[in-house]
Design an enzyme around this catalytic site. Structure first.
Site, PDB file in Angstrom:
ATOM      1  CG  ASP A  49      32.532 -12.831   3.415  1.00 39.52           C
ATOM      2  OD1 ASP A  49      32.961 -13.938   3.808  1.00 39.52           O
ATOM      3  OD2 ASP A  49      31.628 -12.730   2.566  1.00 39.52           O
ATOM      4  CB  SER A  50      35.145 -14.896   0.420  1.00 35.46           C
ATOM      5  OG  SER A  50      33.808 -15.262   0.708  1.00 35.46           O
ATOM      6  CB  CYS A  53      35.105 -15.304   5.268  1.00 36.77           C
ATOM      7  SG  CYS A  53      35.207 -16.661   4.097  1.00 36.77           S
ATOM      8  CD  GLU A 104      26.394 -15.523  -4.107  1.00 38.02           C
ATOM      9  OE1 GLU A 104      26.669 -15.523  -5.308  1.00 38.02           O
ATOM     10  OE2 GLU A 104      27.220 -15.276  -3.198  1.00 38.02           O
ATOM     11  CB  CYS A 141      28.566 -21.042   5.111  1.00 38.20           C
ATOM     12  SG  CYS A 141      28.733 -20.199   3.531  1.00 38.20           S
ATOM     13  CG  HIS A 173      26.232 -17.150   1.119  1.00 33.27           C
ATOM     14  ND1 HIS A 173      27.471 -16.639   1.425  1.00 33.27           N
ATOM     15  CD2 HIS A 173      25.956 -16.758  -0.153  1.00 33.27           C
ATOM     16  CE1 HIS A 173      27.921 -15.961   0.379  1.00 33.27           C
ATOM     17  NE2 HIS A 173      27.025 -16.018  -0.584  1.00 33.27           N
TER      18      HIS A 173
HETATM   19  N1  DGL Z   1      32.132 -16.530   2.875  1.00 33.35           N
HETATM   20  C1  DGL Z   1      32.303 -17.953   2.653  1.00 33.35           C
HETATM   21  C2  DGL Z   1      32.220 -18.689   3.998  1.00 33.35           C
HETATM   22  O1  DGL Z   1      31.628 -18.213   4.957  1.00 33.35           O
HETATM   23  C3  DGL Z   1      31.280 -18.514   1.679  1.00 33.35           C
HETATM   24  C4  DGL Z   1      31.472 -18.073   0.248  1.00 33.35           C
HETATM   25  C5  DGL Z   1      32.807 -18.509  -0.345  1.00 33.35           C
HETATM   26  O2  DGL Z   1      33.004 -19.702  -0.646  1.00 33.35           O
HETATM   27  O3  DGL Z   1      33.682 -17.644  -0.461  1.00 33.35           O
HETATM   28  O4  DGL Z   1      32.766 -19.758   4.124  1.00 33.35           O
END
Ligand code: DGL
Length: 273
Positions: A16-17, A79, A158, A190, A192
């Site tokens: 993931d990012s 991600c 967050e 997403c 989150h």
């Molecule tokens: N992990 C990213 C997503 O699911 C969200 C956070 C980011 O912008 O890196 O799109």
């Protein structure tokens, strides 16, 4: 390496990012407790949500090579933004099976909707890519898809502002237009957003079903591993390994929040420059 040479005790690779992809790890751990797992969170380069496609492809290929070097048997792109931009490139770059988060989420939404009107929320990158729209239309051409970027949800999660009045206000601001489009299903596109499920549920018409891509991904992982006879029948030792590209001061706290358990055995990866 060919799929035929892989073995069930090899770990699943997830990336993931950042730390948000642990929402997907949590679902994989719940559904497939025998599996070993290696996670890579690109905490040094997060967020991906507002970066260009070519940058995200570069990052995703680099991380896939890293996971391959750790001997994973399958790659999960947890991600949404990386899946939207880089799934095809990652698939072309490796002989391992690769699962993204978009198709499983789209499939669940297409199965759930009765009104054939589906909403999708995600980062600016995910929504602009129209990845969910394309995936949904491939499943059913007569679906109407309404996308809405919801970039403020990531910092709200967050901050842990799940019940804060500001969060309710922002949810209403982003989601009212979707409600006005009379959607009956909403994809949380997403990493989150699953943490905002209760808050979103509170603000939306109760008739709208929320789709958590993480849960759907875990089911796809099980299907793909079973197809290749790679489901781990039993676990000898507890093996979850977590890697990040920056050990910032909040990773432990955030990791615990996304994973729902302590997140402290983490290794820093320094990319060769
Ligand atoms: N992990 C990213 C997503 O699911 C969200 C956070 C980011 O912008 O890196 O799109």
């Amino acid at each position: 390496m060919t799929v035929a040479s892989l073995t069930p005790d090899q770990p699943i690779g997830v990336f993931d990012s950042g730390i948000g992809g642990l929402t997907v790890v949590k679902e994989i751990k719940r559904l497939l407790p025998n599996e070993n797992l290696i996670y890579f969170g690109d905490t040094g380069r997060v967020p991906y949500g507002n970066k260009s496609k070519s940058t995200i492809i570069d990052y995703s290929l680099q991380i896939t090579r890293f996971l391959e070097s750790k001997g994973v048997k399958l790659v999960v792109i947890a991600c949404n933004t990386a899946t939207a931009h880089a799934l095809d490139a990652v698939r072309k770059s490796t002989s391992l099976p690769v699962i993204g988060v978009v198709d499983p989420g789209a499939r669940a939404a297409a199965e759930k909707t009765k009104s054939k009107r589906v909403g999708v929320i995600g980062t600016v990158g995910t929504i602009n890519s129209k990845a969910y729209e394309k995936a949904l239309h491939k499943l059913s051409a007569d679906l109407e898809v309404f996308g809405q970027a919801a970039p403020l949800f990531v910092p709200l999660v967050e901050e842990g502002w799940f019940t804060h009045p500001a969060t309710s206000l922002i949810i209403r601001e982003y989601l009212k237009p979707l409600e006005n489009h009379r959607i009956d299903t909403l994809v949380l596109g997403c990493t989150h957003y699953p943490l905002l499920k209760t808050a979103i549920d509170r603000e939306l018409f109760s008739s709208i079903t929320l789709i958590d891509s993480g849960e759907e991904v875990a089911k796809d992982v099980r299907t793909v591993l079973a197809k290749h006879h790679l489901l781990n029948p039993a676990k000898r030792t507890e093996s979850y390994r977590y890697f990040v590209s920056d050990l910032n001061f909040r990773f432990k706290e955030l990791g615990r929040m996304f994973l729902d358990e302590p997140f402290d055995q983490v290794t820093l990866v320094e990319w060769p420059s």
